[in-house]
Write an enzyme that holds these catalytic residues in place. Structure first.
Site, mmCIF file in Angstrom:
data_model
loop_
_atom_site.group_PDB
_atom_site.id
_atom_site.type_symbol
_atom_site.label_atom_id
_atom_site.label_comp_id
_atom_site.label_asym_id
_atom_site.label_seq_id
_atom_site.Cartn_x
_atom_site.Cartn_y
_atom_site.Cartn_z
ATOM 1 N N HIS A 38 -11.580 1.802 2.510
ATOM 2 C CA HIS A 38 -10.991 2.422 1.328
ATOM 3 C C HIS A 38 -11.941 2.612 0.163
ATOM 4 O O HIS A 38 -11.525 2.666 -0.991
ATOM 5 C CB HIS A 38 -9.774 1.621 0.877
ATOM 6 N N TRP B 31 0.867 -1.170 0.000
ATOM 7 C CA TRP B 31 0.000 0.000 0.000
ATOM 8 C C TRP B 31 0.906 1.223 0.000
ATOM 9 O O TRP B 31 1.836 1.309 0.811
ATOM 10 C CB TRP B 31 -0.920 0.058 1.215
ATOM 11 N N ASP C 145 -9.586 -3.134 1.687
ATOM 12 C CA ASP C 145 -9.677 -2.569 3.035
ATOM 13 C C ASP C 145 -11.066 -1.944 3.165
ATOM 14 O O ASP C 145 -11.471 -1.146 2.310
ATOM 15 C CB ASP C 145 -8.561 -1.521 3.196
ATOM 16 N N LYS D 119 -6.975 2.513 -2.522
ATOM 17 C CA LYS D 119 -7.557 3.419 -1.537
ATOM 18 C C LYS D 119 -8.322 4.525 -2.245
ATOM 19 O O LYS D 119 -8.021 4.860 -3.396
ATOM 20 C CB LYS D 119 -6.437 4.007 -0.680
ATOM 21 N N GLU E 286 -2.889 -2.905 -2.504
ATOM 22 C CA GLU E 286 -4.041 -2.343 -1.777
ATOM 23 C C GLU E 286 -4.428 -0.964 -2.319
ATOM 24 O O GLU E 286 -3.650 -0.015 -2.280
ATOM 25 C CB GLU E 286 -3.690 -2.229 -0.288
ATOM 26 N N ASP F 137 -10.259 4.088 10.508
ATOM 27 C CA ASP F 137 -9.623 2.958 11.182
ATOM 28 C C ASP F 137 -10.070 2.786 12.630
ATOM 29 O O ASP F 137 -9.238 2.641 13.533
ATOM 30 C CB ASP F 137 -8.099 3.084 11.083
HETATM 31 C C1 RNT Z 1 -3.721 2.806 4.790
HETATM 32 C C2 RNT Z 1 -3.810 1.349 4.501
HETATM 33 C C3 RNT Z 1 -2.669 0.521 4.996
HETATM 34 C C4 RNT Z 1 -2.221 0.934 6.381
HETATM 35 C C5 RNT Z 1 -1.265 -0.021 7.034
HETATM 36 C C6 RNT Z 1 -0.590 0.598 8.205
HETATM 37 O O1 RNT Z 1 -4.821 3.487 4.418
HETATM 38 O O2 RNT Z 1 -5.018 0.852 4.972
HETATM 39 O O3 RNT Z 1 -3.010 -0.812 4.935
HETATM 40 O O4 RNT Z 1 -3.283 1.123 7.236
HETATM 41 O O5 RNT Z 1 -0.404 -0.512 6.117
HETATM 42 ZN ZN ZN Z 2 -5.298 -1.255 4.943
#
Ligand code: RNT
Ligand code: ZN
Length: 418
Positions: free
Chosen positions: A261, A186, A258, A227, A225, A295
């Site tokens: 995201h 990410w 995630d 976002k 990942e 988060d």
């Molecule tokens: C950030 C991502 C990522 C982080 C971690 C710490 O938006 O979600 O995964 O939260 O790598």
């Molecule tokens: Zn994440």
């Protein structure tokens, strides 16, 4: 909770579920196989152990300064070991590249190697855990707002070097522990305001990823990942969902989803059955966005319940790597950890216990009132008695009994960290 009460409640639950043809013992056997990758960064607010660890950057943020955060590698490990005693099942640990055992020395991101993670490998083996790994683009003098998509080759090459090393470390961990390591990339790359050359940045990122993945790492499962946005980077995210989904599909690697995201009303659960038709596996970051990717501690909410349902109902438990990703510094961090792990497990258990045959029979025959009614009834079937029994058989506190355990650890350990 009293042992006899847990057992008698379980026996009743077993009978109740049997009325729907659901086998609670089989559900528990399946739940035992769901290993959750615990995110090491919940213990210390994403600080890590770099000699010059500074402020958290990259558009992510931890809020709150509840006392007791882990300050070094021993405290992080002690906290995770404590957490393990409060959750049933066998789990993994997800490390960030900044959590190496650097011994107080300055080791820059493009200098890290497996030697800095050997003590983690040994610890994992001793604690019967498998590991996952993440490269770290944030909280570094060269983080800026562009890393792997930076047109400045010096900066970009630094981050390519870092990510290549990160994958090699993951590969060595996987080799030593005899279990493939999910390596997640990410990056925060993006822009605060309107961007007029999106195509350029995305093409640079694509080229960087191609260079990173050129090296074969046979003990690694690669993931990327996406976002929606980061704070301070609101208008443009280079690694968007479409970008990484296409990249992952083209190269046969995993997309990381995630829960924080995506657009606020977008459910990640609905993506599972589409992605898994075209990709062998995916990686999840179970999280709880409140208004944005904030988060928060994972709880048993509709998003998590639906996510688990979609995975179980697609018969895809073995193809989904479940990781957690949240960092709440406003409450007891051990407690926050345990709540999120247990909530995720409960979601999977509920999904495993749902009267799927009957629900599908209704659906097949167009009985939509009956389908909806049973879905509603299903919510209140005694799944919690099954979870308590799971805790009992796994030798961890059932029900709310973990609360005093967390309090005790706070009194004896974390409250003394000044
Ligand atoms: C950030 C991502 C990522 C982080 C971690 C710490 O938006 O979600 O995964 O939260 O790598
Ligand atoms: Zn994440």
């Amino acid at each position: 909770m009293k042992q006899e009460k847990i057992i008698s409640a379980y026996n009743e639950a077993r009978e109740r579920y049997a009325e729907f043809g659901v086998d609670t013992d089989a559900a528990l056997a399946a739940l035992k196989g769901v290993s959750i990758s615990l995110h090491c960064w919940q213990t210390d607010d994403v600080t890590g152990f770099e000699a010059a660890a500074g402020q958290l950057t990259g558009g992510i943020q931890v809020t709150g300064n509840y006392p007791g955060k882990a300050r070094n590698i021993d405290e992080v490990r002690a906290d995770i070991e404590k957490v393990k005693t409060l959750v049933p099942g066998r789990h993994r640990l997800s490390l960030h590249a900044t959590y190496g055992d650097f011994g107080g020395k300055k080791v820059d991101r493009d200098e890290i190697g497996p030697e800095h993670f050997q003590s983690w490998i040994d610890w994992a083996r001793a604690n019967d855990m498998k590991l996952d790994f993440n490269s770290t683009s944030f909280s570094h003098p060269l983080s800026g707002s562009l890393t792997l998509s930076n047109p400045d080759d010096a900066v970009r090459n630094f981050w390519i070097g870092h990510t290549v090393r990160s994958r090699r470390i993951a590969d060595e961990i996987g080799r030593q522990l005899g279990d493939k390591v999910c390596h997640n990339i990410w990056i925060h790359d993006g822009s605060k305001d309107i961007t007029v050359n999106r195509y350029l940045y995305r093409s640079i990122l694509e080229e960087s990823l191609d260079r990173i993945f050129a090296e074969k790492c046979s003990h690694v499962k690669d993931a990327v990942e996406c976002k929606l946005f980061g704070t301070g980077l609101e208008s443009f995210t280079v690694g968007s969902h479409e970008f990484y989904m296409c990249y992952a599909m083209k190269h046969g690697i995993m997309s990381t989803l995630d829960l924080g995201h995506f657009h606020p009303t977008e459910e990640v659960a609905d993506k599972i059955s589409s992605l898994l038709l075209f990709a062998p596996e995916i990686l999840l970051h179970v999280s709880r966005p409140v208004r944005w990717d904030s988060d928060h501690v994972v709880i048993l909410n509709d998003s998590v319940a639906m996510l688990a349902q979609e995975i179980v109902w697609a018969g895809a438990l073995g193809r989904v790597n479940v990781g957690l990703d949240y960092f709440d510094g406003s409450i007891n961090r051990i407690g926050a950890y345990v709540i999120g792990i247990r909530a995720t497990q409960k979601a999977f258990l509920m999904a495993l216990l749902s009267p799927l045959e009957k629900l599908r029979a209704y659906e097949d025959t167009g009985k939509y009132f009956q389908r909806l009614a049973l879905l509603e009834e299903n919510k209140a079937l005694p799944w919690n008695a099954v979870y308590d029994y799971f805790c009992l058989t796994e030798g961890v506190p059932a029900g709310e009994d973990y609360i005093p355990e967390v309090e005790k650890y706070e009194t004896e350990v974390t409250s003394k960290r000044l």
